[in-house]
Motif scaffolding. Structure first.
Motif, PDB file in Angstrom:
ATOM      1  N   ASP A 183       4.629 -11.649  -7.425  1.00 19.91           N
ATOM      2  CA  ASP A 183       5.059 -10.838  -8.628  1.00 19.91           C
ATOM      3  C   ASP A 183       6.304 -10.085  -8.342  1.00 19.91           C
ATOM      4  OD1 ASP A 183       3.734  -9.393 -11.289  1.00 19.91           O
ATOM      5  OD2 ASP A 183       4.848  -8.142 -10.240  1.00 19.91           O
ATOM      6  N   LEU A 184       7.291 -10.209  -9.213  1.00 21.72           N
ATOM      7  CA  LEU A 184       8.373  -9.260  -8.883  1.00 21.72           C
ATOM      8  C   LEU A 184       8.846  -8.467 -10.090  1.00 21.72           C
ATOM      9  CD1 LEU A 184      10.690 -12.155  -7.326  1.00 21.72           C
ATOM     10  CD2 LEU A 184       9.412 -10.271  -6.054  1.00 21.72           C
ATOM     11  N   SER A 185       7.678  -8.388 -10.987  1.00 24.42           N
ATOM     12  CA  SER A 185       8.080  -7.667 -12.233  1.00 24.42           C
ATOM     13  C   SER A 185       8.280  -5.997 -11.920  1.00 24.42           C
ATOM     14  CB  SER A 185       6.924  -7.619 -13.208  1.00 24.42           C
ATOM     15  OG  SER A 185       5.865  -7.150 -12.751  1.00 24.42           O
ATOM     16  N   GLY A 186       7.614  -5.346 -10.982  1.00 25.69           N
ATOM     17  CA  GLY A 186       7.725  -3.957 -10.933  1.00 25.69           C
ATOM     18  C   GLY A 186       6.549  -3.238 -11.527  1.00 25.69           C
ATOM     19  N   ASP A 187       5.776  -4.129 -12.321  1.00 26.92           N
ATOM     20  CA  ASP A 187       4.387  -3.605 -12.886  1.00 26.92           C
ATOM     21  C   ASP A 187       3.134  -4.102 -11.887  1.00 26.92           C
ATOM     22  OD1 ASP A 187       5.747  -3.239 -15.192  1.00 26.92           O
ATOM     23  OD2 ASP A 187       5.193  -5.331 -16.035  1.00 26.92           O
ATOM     24  N   ASP A 188       2.006  -3.171 -12.203  1.00 32.05           N
ATOM     25  CA  ASP A 188       0.971  -3.585 -11.253  1.00 32.05           C
ATOM     26  C   ASP A 188       0.634  -4.952 -11.225  1.00 32.05           C
ATOM     27  OD1 ASP A 188      -1.492  -3.624 -10.002  1.00 32.05           O
ATOM     28  OD2 ASP A 188      -2.585  -2.185 -11.211  1.00 32.05           O
ATOM     29  N   PRO A 189       0.552  -5.469  -9.778  1.00 31.68           N
ATOM     30  CA  PRO A 189       0.466  -7.219  -9.935  1.00 31.68           C
ATOM     31  C   PRO A 189      -0.899  -7.463  -9.814  1.00 31.68           C
ATOM     32  CG  PRO A 189       1.123  -6.225  -7.815  1.00 31.68           C
ATOM     33  CD  PRO A 189       1.092  -4.896  -8.864  1.00 31.68           C
ATOM     34  N   SER A 190      -1.934  -6.631  -9.563  1.00 28.46           N
ATOM     35  CA  SER A 190      -3.133  -6.728  -9.526  1.00 28.46           C
ATOM     36  C   SER A 190      -4.003  -7.767 -10.269  1.00 28.46           C
ATOM     37  CB  SER A 190      -4.056  -5.520  -9.472  1.00 28.46           C
ATOM     38  OG  SER A 190      -3.754  -4.762  -8.496  1.00 28.46           O
ATOM     39  N   ARG A 191      -3.707  -7.602 -11.668  1.00 26.32           N
ATOM     40  CA  ARG A 191      -4.374  -8.588 -12.581  1.00 26.32           C
ATOM     41  C   ARG A 191      -3.822  -9.796 -12.662  1.00 26.32           C
ATOM     42  NH1 ARG A 191      -8.019  -8.052 -16.785  1.00 26.32           N
ATOM     43  NH2 ARG A 191      -7.892  -9.608 -18.080  1.00 26.32           N
ATOM     44  N   ALA A 192      -2.593 -10.000 -12.761  1.00 23.55           N
ATOM     45  CA  ALA A 192      -1.771 -11.055 -12.743  1.00 23.55           C
ATOM     46  C   ALA A 192      -2.164 -11.855 -11.370  1.00 23.55           C
ATOM     47  CB  ALA A 192      -0.438 -11.056 -12.927  1.00 23.55           C
ATOM     48  N   ALA A 195       0.945  -1.344  -0.111  1.00 23.76           N
ATOM     49  CA  ALA A 195       0.109   0.029   0.092  1.00 23.76           C
ATOM     50  C   ALA A 195       0.766   1.216  -0.039  1.00 23.76           C
ATOM     51  CB  ALA A 195      -0.879  -0.090   1.122  1.00 23.76           C
ATOM     52  N   HIS A 196       1.343   1.649  -1.153  1.00 23.27           N
ATOM     53  CA  HIS A 196       2.096   2.801  -1.354  1.00 23.27           C
ATOM     54  C   HIS A 196       1.333   4.102  -0.920  1.00 23.27           C
ATOM     55  CE1 HIS A 196       4.199   0.162  -4.401  1.00 23.27           C
ATOM     56  NE2 HIS A 196       4.773   0.259  -3.412  1.00 23.27           N
ATOM     57  N   VAL A 197       2.037   4.999  -0.277  1.00 24.28           N
ATOM     58  CA  VAL A 197       1.559   6.335  -0.005  1.00 24.28           C
ATOM     59  C   VAL A 197       1.428   6.963  -1.354  1.00 24.28           C
ATOM     60  CG1 VAL A 197       2.093   8.655   0.897  1.00 24.28           C
ATOM     61  CG2 VAL A 197       2.720   6.556   2.200  1.00 24.28           C
ATOM     62  N   VAL A 198       2.441   7.103  -2.199  1.00 19.73           N
ATOM     63  CA  VAL A 198       2.363   7.644  -3.486  1.00 19.73           C
ATOM     64  C   VAL A 198       1.853   6.474  -4.376  1.00 19.73           C
ATOM     65  CG1 VAL A 198       3.521   9.087  -5.323  1.00 19.73           C
ATOM     66  CG2 VAL A 198       3.942   9.563  -2.874  1.00 19.73           C
ATOM     67  N   PRO A 199       0.896   6.446  -5.137  1.00 24.98           N
ATOM     68  CA  PRO A 199       0.417   5.366  -6.000  1.00 24.98           C
ATOM     69  C   PRO A 199       1.505   5.147  -7.269  1.00 24.98           C
ATOM     70  CG  PRO A 199      -1.518   6.545  -5.826  1.00 24.98           C
ATOM     71  CD  PRO A 199      -0.187   7.593  -5.031  1.00 24.98           C
ATOM     72  N   SER A 200       1.897   3.739  -7.220  1.00 30.34           N
ATOM     73  CA  SER A 200       2.902   3.519  -8.408  1.00 30.34           C
ATOM     74  C   SER A 200       2.344   3.339  -9.528  1.00 30.34           C
ATOM     75  CB  SER A 200       3.629   2.386  -7.723  1.00 30.34           C
ATOM     76  OG  SER A 200       4.510   2.628  -6.649  1.00 30.34           O
ATOM     77  N   TRP A 201       1.229   2.986  -9.505  1.00 30.27           N
ATOM     78  CA  TRP A 201       0.519   2.318 -10.934  1.00 30.27           C
ATOM     79  C   TRP A 201      -0.750   3.140 -11.174  1.00 30.27           C
ATOM     80  CZ3 TRP A 201       1.610  -1.262  -7.086  1.00 30.27           C
ATOM     81  CH2 TRP A 201       2.899  -1.939  -7.191  1.00 30.27           C
ATOM     82  N   ALA A 220      -4.565  -1.278  -0.843  1.00 25.48           N
ATOM     83  CA  ALA A 220      -4.222  -2.397  -0.840  1.00 25.48           C
ATOM     84  C   ALA A 220      -3.984  -3.347  -2.120  1.00 25.48           C
ATOM     85  CB  ALA A 220      -4.751  -3.189   0.076  1.00 25.48           C
ATOM     86  N   VAL A 221      -2.735  -3.418  -2.476  1.00 24.52           N
ATOM     87  CA  VAL A 221      -2.567  -4.079  -3.869  1.00 24.52           C
ATOM     88  C   VAL A 221      -1.797  -5.434  -3.747  1.00 24.52           C
ATOM     89  CG1 VAL A 221      -1.282  -3.966  -6.223  1.00 24.52           C
ATOM     90  CG2 VAL A 221      -2.208  -1.868  -5.096  1.00 24.52           C
ATOM     91  N   PRO A 222      -2.637  -6.536  -3.964  1.00 21.82           N
ATOM     92  CA  PRO A 222      -2.075  -7.889  -3.698  1.00 21.82           C
ATOM     93  C   PRO A 222      -0.854  -8.196  -4.893  1.00 21.82           C
ATOM     94  CG  PRO A 222      -4.205  -8.135  -4.887  1.00 21.82           C
ATOM     95  CD  PRO A 222      -3.975  -6.431  -4.572  1.00 21.82           C
ATOM     96  N   PHE A 223       0.186  -8.698  -4.155  1.00 19.58           N
ATOM     97  CA  PHE A 223       1.363  -9.178  -5.001  1.00 19.58           C
ATOM     98  C   PHE A 223       1.652 -10.567  -4.730  1.00 19.58           C
ATOM     99  CE2 PHE A 223       3.409  -7.589  -1.233  1.00 19.58           C
ATOM    100  CZ  PHE A 223       4.194  -8.557  -0.922  1.00 19.58           C
TER     101      PHE A 223
END
Length: 132
Positions: A74-83, A37-43, A51-54
């Motif tokens: 997920d270790l890609s650095g992209d938004d992991p939500s969909r995967a 849960a980033h303070v500044v959204p990453s995606w 809360a973004v599940p990874f």
């Protein structure tokens, strides 16, 4: 709850728990999630502190007592939500009872909270079976 409050000792009603779990159909899926849960959204499309599940771990119990494990990280650095949602749907499928999600106040229902699963057509049957 009352016994815990009155005597200060942990209480677990084993018979009631066994009866409740015994009524669940097989296969049984026990889930544990990790979220960020980033303070500044990453995606794009995410909010501060969302809360973004990874990562998840899923223990699958068959009727014969056999256990198998499936997981996602997920270790890609992209938004992991969909995967993460896609991997979860592949794991729990359309069979069995409602998956049991291990949650806490800090990571309450990340499948639903992330919004990622809402973009996936097969999720309706799977998400409707979730229980905490």
């Amino acid at each position: 709850m009352i016994r815990r409050s009155s005597c200060g000792m942990p209480y677990h009603d084993r018979a009631a728990f066994a009866a409740a779990v015994g009524a669940w159909s097989f296969p049984r899926h026990y889930l544990d999630f990790e979220t960020i849960a980033h303070v500044v959204p990453s995606w794009a499309g995410t909010r501060p502190y969302q809360a973004v599940p990874f990562q998840f771990s899923c223990q699958v119990e068959k009727a014969d007592g056999a256990l198998t494990h499936t997981g996602f990280l997920d270790l890609s650095g992209d938004d992991p939500s969909r995967a993460c949602a896609e991997a979860l749907i592949a794991c729990i499928g359309d069979e069995g009872g409602r998956p049991v999600e291990r949650t806490s106040a800090l990571k309450a229902t990340p499948v639903h909270a992330s919004g990622a699963a809402s973009t996936l057509a097969p999720k309706d049957a799977a998400a409707a079976r979730m229980r905490s």
